[in-house]
Design an enzyme around this catalytic site. Structure first.
Site, PDB file in Angstrom:
ATOM      1  N   ASN A  20     -24.209  11.761 -15.348  1.00  0.00           N
ATOM      2  CA  ASN A  20     -22.907  12.044 -14.742  1.00  0.00           C
ATOM      3  C   ASN A  20     -22.868  13.537 -14.422  1.00  0.00           C
ATOM      4  O   ASN A  20     -22.702  14.361 -15.321  1.00  0.00           O
ATOM      5  CB  ASN A  20     -21.803  11.659 -15.746  1.00  0.00           C
ATOM      6  CG  ASN A  20     -20.426  12.092 -15.288  1.00  0.00           C
ATOM      7  OD1 ASN A  20     -20.230  12.486 -14.139  1.00  0.00           O
ATOM      8  ND2 ASN A  20     -19.466  12.021 -16.195  1.00  0.00           N
ATOM      9  N   LYS A  38     -20.695  15.176 -12.855  1.00  0.00           N
ATOM     10  CA  LYS A  38     -19.335  15.736 -12.799  1.00  0.00           C
ATOM     11  C   LYS A  38     -19.177  16.573 -11.525  1.00  0.00           C
ATOM     12  O   LYS A  38     -19.663  16.159 -10.481  1.00  0.00           O
ATOM     13  CB  LYS A  38     -19.034  16.507 -14.089  1.00  0.00           C
ATOM     14  CG  LYS A  38     -19.358  15.652 -15.325  1.00  0.00           C
ATOM     15  CD  LYS A  38     -18.785  16.177 -16.590  1.00  0.00           C
ATOM     16  CE  LYS A  38     -19.160  15.233 -17.729  1.00  0.00           C
ATOM     17  NZ  LYS A  38     -18.576  15.607 -19.007  1.00  0.00           N
ATOM     18  N   HIS A  68     -13.435   7.535 -16.815  1.00  0.00           N
ATOM     19  CA  HIS A  68     -14.000   8.612 -17.633  1.00  0.00           C
ATOM     20  C   HIS A  68     -12.866   9.343 -18.349  1.00  0.00           C
ATOM     21  O   HIS A  68     -11.778   9.486 -17.808  1.00  0.00           O
ATOM     22  CB  HIS A  68     -14.792   9.585 -16.752  1.00  0.00           C
ATOM     23  CG  HIS A  68     -15.582  10.560 -17.569  1.00  0.00           C
ATOM     24  ND1 HIS A  68     -15.019  11.697 -18.102  1.00  0.00           N
ATOM     25  CD2 HIS A  68     -16.870  10.549 -17.981  1.00  0.00           C
ATOM     26  CE1 HIS A  68     -15.945  12.337 -18.808  1.00  0.00           C
ATOM     27  NE2 HIS A  68     -17.072  11.656 -18.743  1.00  0.00           N
ATOM     28  N   GLU A 127     -12.277  12.337 -18.822  1.00  0.00           N
ATOM     29  CA  GLU A 127     -11.715  13.490 -18.100  1.00  0.00           C
ATOM     30  C   GLU A 127     -10.695  13.035 -17.065  1.00  0.00           C
ATOM     31  O   GLU A 127      -9.840  13.810 -16.641  1.00  0.00           O
ATOM     32  CB  GLU A 127     -12.854  14.304 -17.466  1.00  0.00           C
ATOM     33  CG  GLU A 127     -13.607  15.108 -18.526  1.00  0.00           C
ATOM     34  CD  GLU A 127     -15.062  15.384 -18.213  1.00  0.00           C
ATOM     35  OE1 GLU A 127     -15.486  15.221 -17.057  1.00  0.00           O
ATOM     36  OE2 GLU A 127     -15.782  15.766 -19.162  1.00  0.00           O
ATOM     37  N   GLU A 178     -17.663   6.785 -25.224  1.00  0.00           N
ATOM     38  CA  GLU A 178     -17.756   8.238 -25.237  1.00  0.00           C
ATOM     39  C   GLU A 178     -16.611   8.806 -26.075  1.00  0.00           C
ATOM     40  O   GLU A 178     -15.488   8.944 -25.584  1.00  0.00           O
ATOM     41  CB  GLU A 178     -17.656   8.790 -23.810  1.00  0.00           C
ATOM     42  CG  GLU A 178     -18.756   8.301 -22.890  1.00  0.00           C
ATOM     43  CD  GLU A 178     -18.965   9.240 -21.713  1.00  0.00           C
ATOM     44  OE1 GLU A 178     -20.066   9.772 -21.594  1.00  0.00           O
ATOM     45  OE2 GLU A 178     -18.014   9.453 -20.941  1.00  0.00           O
ATOM     46  N   GLY A 238     -19.138  17.223 -23.960  1.00  0.00           N
ATOM     47  CA  GLY A 238     -19.256  18.607 -23.535  1.00  0.00           C
ATOM     48  C   GLY A 238     -19.032  19.607 -24.652  1.00  0.00           C
ATOM     49  O   GLY A 238     -18.893  20.806 -24.411  1.00  0.00           O
ATOM     50  N   SER A 291     -22.528  14.592 -25.467  1.00  0.00           N
ATOM     51  CA  SER A 291     -23.538  15.560 -25.903  1.00  0.00           C
ATOM     52  C   SER A 291     -24.877  14.924 -26.246  1.00  0.00           C
ATOM     53  O   SER A 291     -25.542  15.318 -27.207  1.00  0.00           O
ATOM     54  CB  SER A 291     -23.015  16.402 -27.083  1.00  0.00           C
ATOM     55  OG  SER A 291     -21.847  17.104 -26.711  1.00  0.00           O
TER      56      SER A 291
HETATM   57  P1  PGA Z   1     -21.783  15.480 -22.030  1.00  0.00           P
HETATM   58  O1  PGA Z   1     -20.865  14.561 -21.086  1.00  0.00           O
HETATM   59  O2  PGA Z   1     -23.128  14.828 -22.115  1.00  0.00           O
HETATM   60  O3  PGA Z   1     -21.833  16.817 -21.328  1.00  0.00           O
HETATM   61  O4  PGA Z   1     -21.103  15.563 -23.358  1.00  0.00           O
HETATM   62  C1  PGA Z   1     -20.904  13.155 -21.167  1.00  0.00           C
HETATM   63  C2  PGA Z   1     -19.933  12.557 -20.202  1.00  0.00           C
HETATM   64  O5  PGA Z   1     -18.847  13.127 -20.026  1.00  0.00           O
HETATM   65  O6  PGA Z   1     -20.207  11.509 -19.584  1.00  0.00           O
END
Ligand code: PGA
Length: 262
Positions: free
Chosen positions: A9, A11, A96, A98, A168, A174, A214
């Site tokens: 992803n 982003k 997601h 976010e 997640e 992140g 992460s």
């Molecule tokens: P990350 O993000 O690996 O940077 O923690 C995962 C995601 O948001 O899909």
């Protein structure tokens, strides 16, 4: 047996199309042809076309990061599922965290998008996960159960077999904080049990449930070895080809050696 599925992803990265092409080319070269794990990359909308071109001849899937629930019409700034299919997408990330937490996306909206995505033939990657406060209040299972009930409403068992879920934990995205393999496996097992209740055992056994939050090359192996973790949704590490390829390699190792008996 479920084939492990590693998805990147990206982003809102990278800033330039030429960087997106370079990243896609590096992943394509690293993956090659002979992959025994599924791989997809999900760039931002503006780079879908150039990345699709770059991935030509590769088994890597192409995913978008969102879509509108409506088929077409006067929705300024929005993108339909049919447009994603036309530009070469095979997958779409939905719900997601976010978007759920940053933009107020609800289970009902995710559900509408999911039904539309299935209708146009996209493979949805539906994200679910609890916040830190919810985990600390011992609400993880009730939150995940509620997200599954709401997001998957009206999906038939046959359709569900092709839906990908991504667990997640919001507190791990992140942040560099990863759920321990035991923590992640416990929630994945809960999700699998909930799928049995909602869709029956045969369907539940087919559904790919990725872990995200992460995931890095150095923690992927122990996460992917867990019995109910069927892949990874990778954010930050998917922007660095060596790191993303390291996660894919971990998936190949687990595939070759088999998961420890649960
Ligand atoms: P990350 O993000 O690996 O940077 O923690 C995962 C995601 O948001 O899909």
């Amino acid at each position: 047996m479920r084939v492990l599925f590693i998805a990147g992803n990206w982003k809102m990265n990278p800033a330039k199309g030429e960087e997106a092409i370079a990243l896609a080319n590096a992943v394509k070269t690293g993956v090659g042809q002979a992959i025994d794990v599924r791989v997809a990359i999900c760039p931002p909308f503006p780079w879908l076309g150039v990345v699709d071109d770059a991935l030509s001849g590769s088994p890597i899937g192409l995913g978008a990061q969102n879509m509108n629930a409506k088929a077409d019409g006067a929705y300024t700034g929005e993108t339909s599922g049919a447009m994603l299919v036309d530009i070469g997408c095979t997958h779409v990330i939905l719900g997601h965290s976010e978007r759920r937490h940053g933009l107020g996306e609800t289970n009902e909206q995710v559900n509408q998008k999911l039904l539309t995505a299935l209708g146009v033939g996209l493979i949805p990657i539906v994200c679910i996960g609890e916040t830190r406060q919810e985990r600390e209040a011992d609400q993880t299972e009730s939150v995940i159960g509620h997200q599954l009930n709401g997001s998957l409403a009206g999906v038939t068992p046959e359709q569900m077999g092709g839906v990908v879920l991504a667990y997640e934990p919001v507190w791990a995205i992140g942040t560099g904080l990863t759920a321990s393999p035991a923590q992640a496996q416990a929630v994945h097992a809960f999700i699998r049990g909930k799928l049995v209740t909602l869709f029956g055992g045969a369907t539940a056994a087919r559904v790919i449930v990725q872990y995200g939050g992460s995931v890095k090359a150095d923690n992927a192996l122990e996460l992917l070895a867990c019995p109910d973790i069927d892949g990874a949704l990778v954010g930050g590490a998917s922007l660095k080809p060596a790191d993303f390829l390291g996660i894919i390699q971990a998936g190949q190792t687990v595939t070759a050696t088999g998961k420890p008996a649960s």
